[in-house]
Write a protein that holds these residues in place. Structure first.
Motif, PDB file in Angstrom:
ATOM      1  N   GLN A  65      31.438 -42.794  60.599  1.00  0.00           N
ATOM      2  CA  GLN A  65      31.547 -43.979  61.445  1.00  0.00           C
ATOM      3  C   GLN A  65      32.522 -44.951  60.825  1.00  0.00           C
ATOM      4  O   GLN A  65      32.273 -45.482  59.736  1.00  0.00           O
ATOM      5  CB  GLN A  65      30.188 -44.639  61.654  1.00  0.00           C
ATOM      6  CG  GLN A  65      30.217 -45.759  62.680  1.00  0.00           C
ATOM      7  CD  GLN A  65      28.845 -46.180  63.141  1.00  0.00           C
ATOM      8  OE1 GLN A  65      27.839 -45.951  62.464  1.00  0.00           O
ATOM      9  NE2 GLN A  65      28.776 -46.792  64.314  1.00  0.00           N
TER      10      GLN A  65
ATOM     11  N   LYS B 149      33.862 -48.443  65.487  1.00  0.00           N
ATOM     12  CA  LYS B 149      33.880 -47.203  66.275  1.00  0.00           C
ATOM     13  C   LYS B 149      32.505 -46.557  66.295  1.00  0.00           C
ATOM     14  O   LYS B 149      31.664 -46.847  65.445  1.00  0.00           O
ATOM     15  CB  LYS B 149      34.909 -46.230  65.705  1.00  0.00           C
ATOM     16  CG  LYS B 149      36.341 -46.716  65.816  1.00  0.00           C
ATOM     17  CD  LYS B 149      37.320 -45.641  65.393  1.00  0.00           C
ATOM     18  CE  LYS B 149      38.757 -46.088  65.572  1.00  0.00           C
ATOM     19  NZ  LYS B 149      39.723 -45.023  65.185  1.00  0.00           N
ATOM     20  N   GLU B 150      32.295 -45.677  67.246  1.00  0.00           N
ATOM     21  CA  GLU B 150      31.047 -44.947  67.318  1.00  0.00           C
ATOM     22  C   GLU B 150      31.014 -43.855  66.252  1.00  0.00           C
ATOM     23  O   GLU B 150      32.045 -43.396  65.767  1.00  0.00           O
ATOM     24  CB  GLU B 150      30.883 -44.322  68.705  1.00  0.00           C
ATOM     25  CG  GLU B 150      30.693 -45.336  69.806  1.00  0.00           C
ATOM     26  CD  GLU B 150      30.371 -44.690  71.140  1.00  0.00           C
ATOM     27  OE1 GLU B 150      30.084 -45.425  72.100  1.00  0.00           O
ATOM     28  OE2 GLU B 150      30.400 -43.447  71.222  1.00  0.00           O
TER      29      GLU B 150
ATOM     30  N   GLU C 158      43.114 -42.868  58.246  1.00  0.00           N
ATOM     31  CA  GLU C 158      42.229 -42.750  59.406  1.00  0.00           C
ATOM     32  C   GLU C 158      40.929 -42.012  59.094  1.00  0.00           C
ATOM     33  O   GLU C 158      40.028 -41.960  59.940  1.00  0.00           O
ATOM     34  CB  GLU C 158      42.952 -42.065  60.567  1.00  0.00           C
ATOM     35  CG  GLU C 158      43.599 -40.747  60.223  1.00  0.00           C
ATOM     36  CD  GLU C 158      45.069 -40.891  59.853  1.00  0.00           C
ATOM     37  OE1 GLU C 158      45.440 -41.928  59.238  1.00  0.00           O
ATOM     38  OE2 GLU C 158      45.833 -39.959  60.169  1.00  0.00           O
TER      39      GLU C 158
ATOM     40  N   GLU D  41      30.907 -40.320  64.751  1.00  0.00           N
ATOM     41  CA  GLU D  41      31.618 -39.123  65.194  1.00  0.00           C
ATOM     42  C   GLU D  41      31.104 -37.894  64.449  1.00  0.00           C
ATOM     43  O   GLU D  41      30.961 -37.936  63.222  1.00  0.00           O
ATOM     44  CB  GLU D  41      33.118 -39.304  64.932  1.00  0.00           C
ATOM     45  CG  GLU D  41      33.971 -38.085  65.195  1.00  0.00           C
ATOM     46  CD  GLU D  41      35.415 -38.282  64.765  1.00  0.00           C
ATOM     47  OE1 GLU D  41      36.306 -37.737  65.445  1.00  0.00           O
ATOM     48  OE2 GLU D  41      35.654 -38.947  63.735  1.00  0.00           O
TER      49      GLU D  41
END
Length: 124
Positions: free
Chosen positions: A39, A43-44, A89, A46
């Motif tokens: 996470q 953001k949610e 990322e 993943e």
């Protein structure tokens, strides 16, 4: 409540590597598929990678294919995530979780319990 304890995160330069570990309590670890989630801020959560109880049929989200490798040691109740060629990322809190493998796909349910996670920060 079975416990999950993630470790191995840290601060790493782009292109670097980390190996995450997750120790799961309970006697049923060797019968359960396991997954890694992450996470990132804002953001949610993943689903990143999964592995069956036997340690085969690895799954990877497209963004980590070829860079991450999931494995497990059932004797140690531990699942690992080797992360290479890390990029900014990939920065997130990483969690492990018990998941379901149906024989063809991984099923991600709704979980009331998560471990504390381990922070991975990729930055120069």
């Amino acid at each position: 409540q079975a416990q999950l304890a993630e470790s191995g995160g840290g601060l790493v330069l782009p292109g670097g590597s980390l190996r995450l570990s997750c120790v799961a309590s309970g006697r049923t670890f060797s019968t359960i598929a396991m997954g890694w989630f992450r996470q990132a801020p804002g953001k949610e959560r993943e689903f990143v990678s999964g592995i069956t109880a036997n340690g085969d049929m690895p799954y990877y989200v497209d963004s980590v294919k070829g860079r991450f490798t999931i494995s497990r040691d059932n004797a140690m109740n531990t699942v690992y995530l080797q992360m290479n060629s890390l990029q900014p990322e990939d920065t997130a809190i990483y969690y492990c979780q018990r998941i379901l493998y149906t024989g063809t796909t991984y099923y991600i349910g709704n979980y009331d319990y998560w471990g504390q996670g381990t922070q991975v920060t990729v930055s120069s």
